[in-house]
Design a protein around this motif. Structure first.
Motif, PDB file in Angstrom:
ATOM      1  N   THR A  20       0.828  -1.203   0.000  1.00  0.00           N
ATOM      2  CA  THR A  20       0.000   0.000   0.000  1.00  0.00           C
ATOM      3  C   THR A  20       0.863   1.255   0.000  1.00  0.00           C
ATOM      4  O   THR A  20       0.581   2.221  -0.715  1.00  0.00           O
ATOM      5  N   ALA A  21       1.928   1.245   0.790  1.00  0.00           N
ATOM      6  CA  ALA A  21       2.812   2.411   0.857  1.00  0.00           C
ATOM      7  C   ALA A  21       3.415   2.722  -0.513  1.00  0.00           C
ATOM      8  O   ALA A  21       3.498   3.891  -0.913  1.00  0.00           O
ATOM      9  N   ARG A  22       3.815   1.693  -1.238  1.00  0.00           N
ATOM     10  CA  ARG A  22       4.382   1.925  -2.578  1.00  0.00           C
ATOM     11  C   ARG A  22       3.346   2.559  -3.505  1.00  0.00           C
ATOM     12  O   ARG A  22       3.668   3.457  -4.297  1.00  0.00           O
ATOM     13  N   ALA A  23       2.100   2.092  -3.404  1.00  0.00           N
ATOM     14  CA  ALA A  23       1.041   2.656  -4.251  1.00  0.00           C
ATOM     15  C   ALA A  23       0.771   4.112  -3.887  1.00  0.00           C
ATOM     16  O   ALA A  23       0.548   4.955  -4.768  1.00  0.00           O
ATOM     17  N   VAL A  24       0.798   4.422  -2.601  1.00  0.00           N
ATOM     18  CA  VAL A  24       0.587   5.806  -2.156  1.00  0.00           C
ATOM     19  C   VAL A  24       1.744   6.693  -2.602  1.00  0.00           C
ATOM     20  O   VAL A  24       1.546   7.817  -3.086  1.00  0.00           O
ATOM     21  N   GLU A  25       2.956   6.194  -2.458  1.00  0.00           N
ATOM     22  CA  GLU A  25       4.134   6.974  -2.857  1.00  0.00           C
ATOM     23  C   GLU A  25       4.163   7.219  -4.362  1.00  0.00           C
ATOM     24  O   GLU A  25       4.658   8.258  -4.821  1.00  0.00           O
ATOM     25  N   ALA A  26       3.597   6.286  -5.134  1.00  0.00           N
ATOM     26  CA  ALA A  26       3.527   6.473  -6.585  1.00  0.00           C
ATOM     27  C   ALA A  26       2.635   7.653  -6.954  1.00  0.00           C
ATOM     28  O   ALA A  26       2.751   8.202  -8.056  1.00  0.00           O
ATOM     29  N   LEU A  27       1.765   8.062  -6.028  1.00  0.00           N
ATOM     30  CA  LEU A  27       0.905   9.224  -6.254  1.00  0.00           C
ATOM     31  C   LEU A  27       1.585  10.525  -5.828  1.00  0.00           C
ATOM     32  O   LEU A  27       0.993  11.599  -5.944  1.00  0.00           O
ATOM     33  N   GLY A  28       2.810  10.412  -5.316  1.00  0.00           N
ATOM     34  CA  GLY A  28       3.562  11.603  -4.941  1.00  0.00           C
ATOM     35  C   GLY A  28       3.552  11.943  -3.466  1.00  0.00           C
ATOM     36  O   GLY A  28       4.068  12.992  -3.069  1.00  0.00           O
ATOM     37  N   TYR A  29       2.998  11.064  -2.646  1.00  0.00           N
ATOM     38  CA  TYR A  29       2.932  11.314  -1.210  1.00  0.00           C
ATOM     39  C   TYR A  29       4.118  10.680  -0.485  1.00  0.00           C
ATOM     40  O   TYR A  29       4.755   9.756  -0.988  1.00  0.00           O
ATOM     41  N   HIS A  30       4.372  11.169   0.724  1.00  0.00           N
ATOM     42  CA  HIS A  30       5.281  10.514   1.655  1.00  0.00           C
ATOM     43  C   HIS A  30       4.433   9.683   2.616  1.00  0.00           C
ATOM     44  O   HIS A  30       3.310  10.075   2.951  1.00  0.00           O
ATOM     45  N   THR A  31       4.956   8.562   3.059  1.00  0.00           N
ATOM     46  CA  THR A  31       4.161   7.658   3.884  1.00  0.00           C
ATOM     47  C   THR A  31       4.796   7.413   5.249  1.00  0.00           C
ATOM     48  O   THR A  31       6.012   7.496   5.419  1.00  0.00           O
ATOM     49  N   ALA A 160       7.975  12.919  16.536  1.00  0.00           N
ATOM     50  CA  ALA A 160       8.312  14.003  15.611  1.00  0.00           C
ATOM     51  C   ALA A 160       7.501  13.933  14.322  1.00  0.00           C
ATOM     52  O   ALA A 160       7.329  14.943  13.629  1.00  0.00           O
ATOM     53  N   ASP A 161       7.000  12.734  13.980  1.00  0.00           N
ATOM     54  CA  ASP A 161       6.221  12.570  12.750  1.00  0.00           C
ATOM     55  C   ASP A 161       4.756  12.972  12.922  1.00  0.00           C
ATOM     56  O   ASP A 161       4.073  13.266  11.936  1.00  0.00           O
ATOM     57  N   LEU A 162       4.261  12.959  14.143  1.00  0.00           N
ATOM     58  CA  LEU A 162       2.824  13.108  14.364  1.00  0.00           C
ATOM     59  C   LEU A 162       2.248  14.423  13.839  1.00  0.00           C
ATOM     60  O   LEU A 162       1.179  14.417  13.216  1.00  0.00           O
ATOM     61  N   PRO A 163       2.910  15.573  14.039  1.00  0.00           N
ATOM     62  CA  PRO A 163       2.324  16.814  13.506  1.00  0.00           C
ATOM     63  C   PRO A 163       2.277  16.855  11.981  1.00  0.00           C
ATOM     64  O   PRO A 163       1.569  17.693  11.409  1.00  0.00           O
ATOM     65  N   ARG A 164       3.021  15.968  11.329  1.00  0.00           N
ATOM     66  CA  ARG A 164       3.077  15.964   9.863  1.00  0.00           C
ATOM     67  C   ARG A 164       2.007  15.080   9.232  1.00  0.00           C
ATOM     68  O   ARG A 164       1.837  15.088   8.010  1.00  0.00           O
ATOM     69  N   ILE A 165       1.282  14.315  10.033  1.00  0.00           N
ATOM     70  CA  ILE A 165       0.254  13.434   9.480  1.00  0.00           C
ATOM     71  C   ILE A 165      -0.896  14.271   8.932  1.00  0.00           C
ATOM     72  O   ILE A 165      -1.459  15.120   9.624  1.00  0.00           O
ATOM     73  N   ARG A 166      -1.249  14.023   7.668  1.00  0.00           N
ATOM     74  CA  ARG A 166      -2.368  14.725   7.035  1.00  0.00           C
ATOM     75  C   ARG A 166      -3.482  13.764   6.636  1.00  0.00           C
ATOM     76  O   ARG A 166      -4.654  14.082   6.756  1.00  0.00           O
ATOM     77  N   HIS A 167      -3.119  12.603   6.101  1.00  0.00           N
ATOM     78  CA  HIS A 167      -4.108  11.610   5.692  1.00  0.00           C
ATOM     79  C   HIS A 167      -3.901  10.338   6.511  1.00  0.00           C
ATOM     80  O   HIS A 167      -2.763   9.938   6.765  1.00  0.00           O
ATOM     81  N   ILE A 168      -5.012   9.712   6.884  1.00  0.00           N
ATOM     82  CA  ILE A 168      -4.968   8.443   7.606  1.00  0.00           C
ATOM     83  C   ILE A 168      -5.839   7.446   6.850  1.00  0.00           C
ATOM     84  O   ILE A 168      -7.026   7.705   6.608  1.00  0.00           O
ATOM     85  N   LEU A 169      -5.262   6.319   6.455  1.00  0.00           N
ATOM     86  CA  LEU A 169      -6.008   5.288   5.741  1.00  0.00           C
ATOM     87  C   LEU A 169      -6.683   4.361   6.749  1.00  0.00           C
ATOM     88  O   LEU A 169      -6.023   3.800   7.622  1.00  0.00           O
ATOM     89  N   VAL A 170      -7.996   4.202   6.601  1.00  0.00           N
ATOM     90  CA  VAL A 170      -8.791   3.393   7.538  1.00  0.00           C
ATOM     91  C   VAL A 170      -9.459   2.283   6.737  1.00  0.00           C
ATOM     92  O   VAL A 170     -10.348   2.546   5.932  1.00  0.00           O
TER      93      VAL A 170
END
Length: 249
Positions: A20-31, A160-170
């Motif tokens: 899933t992470a690879r598919a998300v990163e292919a869209l230009g996001y960081h995971t 340190a990563d928590l404030p950077r979270i924008r999307h959460i996959l559920v």
């Protein structure tokens, strides 16, 4: 990756998280890969010659069943195309995909399966739908056994990563509840108005919302009252979730 780059939190079990992470990163996001559930295989006693076809509502069920039963000359009734491809790779023949969800799979079996054939449902310990009961009520011969269960785990999150979270996959109601527990535990590190929940179904979102409503933290209560940002996939599969991310990009 810069420390300011927003993150998509991939919460699914380890078995599929990297894919899933690879598919998300292919869209230009960081995971951020931090599962909230783990798969525990179960060991029911299964007679491999007591059925003619097997029903899979997830790849988890497929994998668990395949480790229990070596027979592959079985019709594999699969909830979606990804599970069907995996079943074909494991040697099941023939493989039939409903291409959607459990309701579509039940409808497909009703319409096309031989009512004299014996079916086995490789189920999770907590099935989301009463698939076996519905088909038995229609006159099908269906047996069922739980071949795996999902268990909550504490996600490994770097503060340190928590404030950077924008999307959460559920990806399930149970995952939603586990995500809510993690968000409550780390509420002082998060910016709730900035969060967007990408949910596989309305039920998955309800798992998150119900969990968050248990919190007494003022910032969570305020965010829930104001209405948290969520998107519900058009169809209950990961491809539809990724399309939501794609339109957000």
């Amino acid at each position: 990756m810069t420390n300011r780059a927003p993150l998509v939190w991939v919460t699914r079990t380890t078995e599929g998280a990297r894919r899933t992470a690879r598919a998300v990163e292919a869209l230009g996001y960081h995971t951020l890969v931090a599962p909230v559930l783990k798969i525990q295989a179960l060991k029911p006693i299964i007679d491999p010659h007591s059925f003619d076809g097997v029903i899979f509502t997830s790849r988890n069920g497929l994998n668990a069943f395949s480790s229990l039963c070596g027979r592959r000359a079985l019709t594999a009734w699969c909830v979606g195309d990804a599970t069907a491809r995996a079943a074909g790779e494991k040697g099941f023949q023939p493989v039939i995909s409903a291409g959607a969800d459990s309701k579509a799979l039940v409808a497909l079996i009703r319409q096309t399966a031989d009512r004299h054939s014996r079916l086995f449902y490789a189920a999770p310990a907590e099935p989301a739908a009463a698939l076996c009961q519905v088909l038995c009520a229609d006159g099908f011969q269906v047996s069922e056994a739980a071949v795996y269960e999902t268990q909550s785990v504490v996600p490994r999150l770097n503060p340190a990563d928590l404030p950077r979270i924008r999307h959460i996959l559920v990806q399930s109601p149970k995952a939603g509840r586990a995500i809510a527990e993690a968000l409550i535990a780390w509420h002082d590190k998060l910016c709730f108005p900035n969060l967007r929940f990408i949910c596989i179904s309305e039920a998955a979102w309800q798992g998150v919302e119900a969990g968050l409503r248990q919190s007494a933290a003022p910032e969570i209560r305020k965010a829930v009252a104001a209405g948290l940002d969520r998107r519900i996939a058009e169809t209950p599969d990961e491809a539809a979730m990724l399309r939501l991310l794609e339109t957000d990009g």
